[in-house]
Design a protein around this motif. Structure first.
Motif, PDB file in Angstrom:
ATOM      1  N   GLU A   9       0.871  -1.277   0.102  1.00 13.25           N
ATOM      2  CA  GLU A   9      -0.322   0.023  -0.149  1.00 13.25           C
ATOM      3  C   GLU A   9       0.815   1.273   0.037  1.00 13.25           C
ATOM      4  N   ASP A  13      -2.634   5.741  -1.578  1.00 22.44           N
ATOM      5  CA  ASP A  13      -4.007   4.762  -1.619  1.00 22.44           C
ATOM      6  C   ASP A  13      -4.791   4.883  -0.419  1.00 22.44           C
ATOM      7  N   HIS A  14      -4.395   5.528   0.565  1.00 19.44           N
ATOM      8  CA  HIS A  14      -5.100   5.307   1.893  1.00 19.44           C
ATOM      9  C   HIS A  14      -6.505   5.697   1.614  1.00 19.44           C
ATOM     10  N   GLU A  16      -8.464   5.680  -0.928  1.00 21.21           N
ATOM     11  CA  GLU A  16      -9.513   4.384  -1.447  1.00 21.21           C
ATOM     12  C   GLU A  16      -9.481   3.200  -0.737  1.00 21.21           C
ATOM     13  N   VAL A  17      -8.568   3.028   0.161  1.00 21.37           N
ATOM     14  CA  VAL A  17      -8.521   1.929   1.010  1.00 21.37           C
ATOM     15  C   VAL A  17      -9.467   1.979   1.905  1.00 21.37           C
ATOM     16  N   LEU A  20     -12.668   1.139   0.476  1.00 20.31           N
ATOM     17  CA  LEU A  20     -12.935  -0.116  -0.033  1.00 20.31           C
ATOM     18  C   LEU A  20     -13.390  -0.941   1.585  1.00 20.31           C
ATOM     19  N   SER A  53       1.171  -3.815   4.991  1.00 21.88           N
ATOM     20  CA  SER A  53      -0.045  -3.733   4.474  1.00 21.88           C
ATOM     21  C   SER A  53      -0.064  -3.422   2.923  1.00 21.88           C
ATOM     22  N   VAL A  55      -2.056  -4.264  -1.080  1.00 22.03           N
ATOM     23  CA  VAL A  55      -3.369  -3.914  -1.826  1.00 22.03           C
ATOM     24  C   VAL A  55      -3.360  -4.910  -3.002  1.00 22.03           C
ATOM     25  N   VAL A  57      -4.801  -5.001  -6.662  1.00 23.42           N
ATOM     26  CA  VAL A  57      -5.227  -3.891  -7.797  1.00 23.42           C
ATOM     27  C   VAL A  57      -5.613  -4.797  -9.056  1.00 23.42           C
ATOM     28  N   ILE A  62      -7.909  -0.423  -6.720  1.00 22.65           N
ATOM     29  CA  ILE A  62      -7.871  -1.218  -5.559  1.00 22.65           C
ATOM     30  C   ILE A  62      -9.184  -2.002  -5.111  1.00 22.65           C
ATOM     31  N   HIS A  65      -7.311  -5.266   0.407  1.00 23.88           N
ATOM     32  CA  HIS A  65      -6.525  -4.921   1.418  1.00 23.88           C
ATOM     33  C   HIS A  65      -6.286  -5.662   2.356  1.00 23.88           C
ATOM     34  N   LEU A 103      -4.238 -12.497  -1.002  1.00 23.76           N
ATOM     35  CA  LEU A 103      -3.770 -11.371  -0.103  1.00 23.76           C
ATOM     36  C   LEU A 103      -3.121 -12.160   1.316  1.00 23.76           C
TER      37      LEU A 103
END
Length: 177
Positions: A9, A13-14, A16-17, A20, A53, A55, A57, A62, A65, A103
């Motif tokens: 990550e 990206d924070h 969007e994560v 999500l 951490s 992600v 994609v 994304i 996570h 993941l």
């Protein structure tokens, strides 16, 4: 997985994560719907491991996570390092497609390469068993009193990763908020 990239990550990206994570847990009945807050607060700790951490994609978006955070297994004599896996989040449209499993396996591999020996989690027993998790109590490990034993799971990342280790898991403060 077909067309899916798993990577670390990034700061950009924070947001969007977090969106999500909110979407992934919106309909989960065994959730306080604060997993996004937990991730945000864990990122701010000195113990945060950005390498754990990750992600997933697909097509520049994304779709998954996972986060692993250092914890301690403490008994009357000593304490041992471990990792907490929490949360695993997958976009609702991509659930049951293997994204979460990919993941989990990627995070296990990265954690093992970093020298970590075990992972603890609170989750659905039937789901996590397929990745090698067992009841934490079978290793002599307990989660704090307010967490159900049947959902407390642990895995050794290498042979004997939890041998001789017993006690209660101590989580960082954001897990208790």
């Amino acid at each position: 997985m077909n067309g899916i990239l798993i990577r670390k990550e990034r700061k950009e990206d924070h947001q969007e994560v977090e969106e999500l994570i909110r979407d992934a847990f919106a309909k989960e009945e065994h959730s306080d719907h604060q997993e996004h807050r937990l991730v945000r607060e864990l990122r701010g700790l000195d113990i945060f491991l950005p390498e754990l951490s990750l992600v997933a994609v697909k097509d520049g978006r994304i779709i998954g996570h996972i986060l692993m955070t250092p914890v301690r297994i403490v008994n009357e004599k000593t304490s041992y390092p471990s990792l907490a896996l929490a949360p695993v989040s997958v976009a609702p449209t991509m659930q049951k497609e293997g994204v979460g499993g990919s993941l989990i396996l990627a995070a296990h591999t990265k954690a093992r390469l970093m020298g970590h020996r075990s992972v603890i989690l609170l989750g659905h027993e039937a789901y996590y068993r397929r990745f090698g998790y067992k009841r934490a109590s079978s290793f002599g490990i307990r989660l704090p009193a307010d967490m159900p034993d049947e959902n407390a799971m642990a895995i050794e990342l290498g042979e004997g990763g939890l041998r001789g280790i017993h006690g209660t898991v101590e989580y960082p403060a954001p897990f208790h908020a």
